[in-house]
Design a protein around this motif. Structure first.
Motif, PDB file in Angstrom:
ATOM      1  N   CYS A 166       0.755  -1.351  -0.164  1.00 55.40           N
ATOM      2  CA  CYS A 166       0.109   0.287   0.657  1.00 55.40           C
ATOM      3  C   CYS A 166       0.861   1.246   0.234  1.00 55.40           C
ATOM      4  CB  CYS A 166      -1.081  -0.088   1.588  1.00 55.40           C
ATOM      5  SG  CYS A 166      -2.497  -1.612   0.926  1.00 55.40           S
ATOM      6  N   VAL A 167       2.022   1.242   0.645  1.00 54.58           N
ATOM      7  CA  VAL A 167       2.431   2.077   0.855  1.00 54.58           C
ATOM      8  C   VAL A 167       2.786   2.475  -0.178  1.00 54.58           C
ATOM      9  CG1 VAL A 167       5.117   3.303   1.728  1.00 54.58           C
ATOM     10  CG2 VAL A 167       3.095   2.095   3.272  1.00 54.58           C
ATOM     11  N   LEU A 221      -7.280   8.271  -4.528  1.00 55.86           N
ATOM     12  CA  LEU A 221      -8.794   8.631  -4.008  1.00 55.86           C
ATOM     13  C   LEU A 221      -9.249   6.490  -3.718  1.00 55.86           C
ATOM     14  CD1 LEU A 221     -11.249   9.033  -3.827  1.00 55.86           C
ATOM     15  CD2 LEU A 221     -11.865   9.271  -6.269  1.00 55.86           C
ATOM     16  N   THR A 222      -8.765   5.320  -4.549  1.00 51.63           N
ATOM     17  CA  THR A 222      -8.868   4.407  -4.177  1.00 51.63           C
ATOM     18  C   THR A 222      -7.869   3.991  -2.569  1.00 51.63           C
ATOM     19  OG1 THR A 222      -8.682   3.564  -6.849  1.00 51.63           O
ATOM     20  CG2 THR A 222      -8.891   2.136  -5.024  1.00 51.63           C
ATOM     21  N   LEU A 223      -7.525   4.424  -2.808  1.00 50.73           N
ATOM     22  CA  LEU A 223      -6.318   4.056  -1.493  1.00 50.73           C
ATOM     23  C   LEU A 223      -7.436   5.047  -0.275  1.00 50.73           C
ATOM     24  CD1 LEU A 223      -2.506   4.575  -1.830  1.00 50.73           C
ATOM     25  CD2 LEU A 223      -3.837   2.076  -2.067  1.00 50.73           C
ATOM     26  N   SER A 224      -7.427   6.124  -0.180  1.00 48.84           N
ATOM     27  CA  SER A 224      -8.300   6.681   0.823  1.00 48.84           C
ATOM     28  C   SER A 224      -9.275   6.457   1.228  1.00 48.84           C
ATOM     29  CB  SER A 224      -7.677   8.597   0.895  1.00 48.84           C
ATOM     30  OG  SER A 224      -8.812   8.361  -0.290  1.00 48.84           O
ATOM     31  N   SER A 232      -9.571  -2.081   3.551  1.00 48.74           N
ATOM     32  CA  SER A 232      -9.834  -1.664   4.153  1.00 48.74           C
ATOM     33  C   SER A 232      -8.832  -1.254   5.523  1.00 48.74           C
ATOM     34  CB  SER A 232     -11.812  -1.192   4.458  1.00 48.74           C
ATOM     35  OG  SER A 232     -12.377  -0.789   3.321  1.00 48.74           O
ATOM     36  N   ALA A 233      -9.026  -2.380   5.952  1.00 43.80           N
ATOM     37  CA  ALA A 233      -8.034  -2.906   7.729  1.00 43.80           C
ATOM     38  C   ALA A 233      -7.059  -2.387   6.912  1.00 43.80           C
ATOM     39  CB  ALA A 233      -8.260  -4.546   7.850  1.00 43.80           C
ATOM     40  N   VAL A 234      -6.051  -3.146   5.738  1.00 41.12           N
ATOM     41  CA  VAL A 234      -4.737  -2.805   5.459  1.00 41.12           C
ATOM     42  C   VAL A 234      -4.234  -0.902   5.142  1.00 41.12           C
ATOM     43  CG1 VAL A 234      -3.131  -3.360   3.659  1.00 41.12           C
ATOM     44  CG2 VAL A 234      -4.996  -4.935   4.813  1.00 41.12           C
ATOM     45  N   ALA A 235      -6.025  -0.236   4.394  1.00 42.15           N
ATOM     46  CA  ALA A 235      -5.147   0.848   3.762  1.00 42.15           C
ATOM     47  C   ALA A 235      -5.712   1.763   5.036  1.00 42.15           C
ATOM     48  CB  ALA A 235      -6.250   1.184   2.604  1.00 42.15           C
ATOM     49  N   LYS A 236      -6.069   1.559   5.821  1.00 42.99           N
ATOM     50  CA  LYS A 236      -6.121   2.685   6.707  1.00 42.99           C
ATOM     51  C   LYS A 236      -4.930   3.094   7.599  1.00 42.99           C
ATOM     52  CE  LYS A 236      -7.488  -0.793  10.908  1.00 42.99           C
ATOM     53  NZ  LYS A 236      -8.507  -0.702  11.834  1.00 42.99           N
TER      54      LYS A 236
END
Length: 344
Positions: free
Chosen positions: A57-58, A176-179, A210-214
């Motif tokens: 994700c980073v 936008l997809t990540l946030s 979502s649990a990972v991107a948060k």
């Protein structure tokens, strides 16, 4: 190691190196055959399949930030990538292979047939060069229009003479997809279409994403910055409500997580925390100004001043403004005192 190297490149402004890195090759190279209608939808699905942990994700976030900074550099801040050379002296295009990436080449760049009937010139090499330039010009125009059409909002197109809008397109899609993965993108205007699209988007988010991107603390801030750059590119007479709703939500999240806690306990917070909170409030106020909201961001500017500890006083004094002024007159004076000296 890959993330650390990407961070070093990002801090030194080497955005093209990031977009040509192994991470970018893996990310964009894994998109495969394009079956969706838009680049935004392709990148959205690619993020879901690529970002299976915080590290990936980073990596994706850094790619989006680098693309946004590359767009801003070539359109606003500079410097250019030609290093002061004339077009004839440039051996290789510094954006070759990344504008666009190979996976989007067929979709965004339509095939332009070379003219078959042309007058035979004495210098055949010169004729071939003219045909090549004509073909490249047509191809570049088709490519530019294809990218701008995907950045259109509420029927309004971006400015057609902007540079490298492709980088803004991929930055908007990634950030936008990540946030906010369950939020409909800018192609769905305010109304019933947006509500239905948001419902469809929520159902398409993979379980666990979502649990990972948060864990990405800065993705909302960069998404808001990209949305503001998108708004400033549009040629509409008034601000876009669709983009404002998105930018407002992103800055609202940043203020709630990074600014409000600082304000509640400002005296015990470090200078770094207060400075970050003040910067975010300042950016939020500038966004309200650009979107022509009520108050033009004045409340946010006042909040930023409070968080930074800046003391400002408007007063008057007798003096001379320039060296050519013969007599001293009343002058408006602004006295400012920074909080930096008090904390360090």
């Amino acid at each position: 190691d890959r993330v650390r190297e990407l961070c070093k490149l990002l801090c030194t402004g080497k955005y093209t190196d990031i977009l040509k890195s192994d991470s970018a090759t893996t990310f964009f190279g894994g998109i495969g055959e394009l079956t969706e209608e838009t680049v935004v939808e392709h990148l959205r699905k690619r993020i879901f399949s690529y970002c299976t942990n915080v590290t990936s994700c980073v990596e994706a976030e850094i790619l989006g930030v680098a693309a946004l900074n590359m767009f801003l550099q070539l359109n606003y801040t500079g410097p250019s990538l030609d290093h002061g050379l004339n077009p004839a002296e440039i051996v290789e295009d510094p954006l070759s292979g990344i504008n666009p990436h190979d996976c989007f080449l067929e979709r965004l760049v339509a095939t332009v047939n070379e003219p078959q009937d042309h007058q035979q010139e004495e210098n055949e090499t010169s004729a071939e060069e003219k045909i090549e330039k004509l073909t490249k010009s047509k191809r570049d125009m088709v490519y530019q229009n294809a990218v701008l059409s995907e950045l259109a909002v509420e029927g309004e197109w971006p400015c057609q003479v902007c540079e490298v809008p492709y980088f803004l397109l991929i930055a908007r899609s990634i950030l936008l997809t990540l946030s906010k993965p369950d939020r409909a993108d800018w192609t769905h205007s305010i109304g019933s279409d947006e509500a239905q699209a948001s419902a469809d988007y929520s159902q398409s988010v993979p379980e666990g994403f979502s649990a990972v991107a948060k864990h990405l603390n800065a993705s909302h801030l960069w998404c808001a910055r990209a949305g503001l750059a998108h708004e400033r590119l549009l040629q509409s007479r008034g601000p876009s409500i669709t983009l404002w709703n998105e930018v407002e939500e992103m800055y609202g999240h940043c203020c709630a997580t990074l600014c409000d806690p600082v304000g509640d306990d400002m005296e015990n917070r470090s200078y770094k925390d207060r400075n970050t909170a003040a910067s975010i409030m300042l950016e939020s106020g500038l966004a309200e100004h650009h979107f022509d909201r009520e108050g033009k961001g004045k409340k946010a500017f006042v909040k930023a001043q409070e968080l930074s500890g800046l003391e400002v006083e408007v007063t008057g004094a007798v003096g001379k403004r320039t060296k050519f002024q013969q007599e001293a007159t009343a002058q408006m004076l602004v006295k400012a005192k920074s909080a930096l000296g008090q904390t360090q």
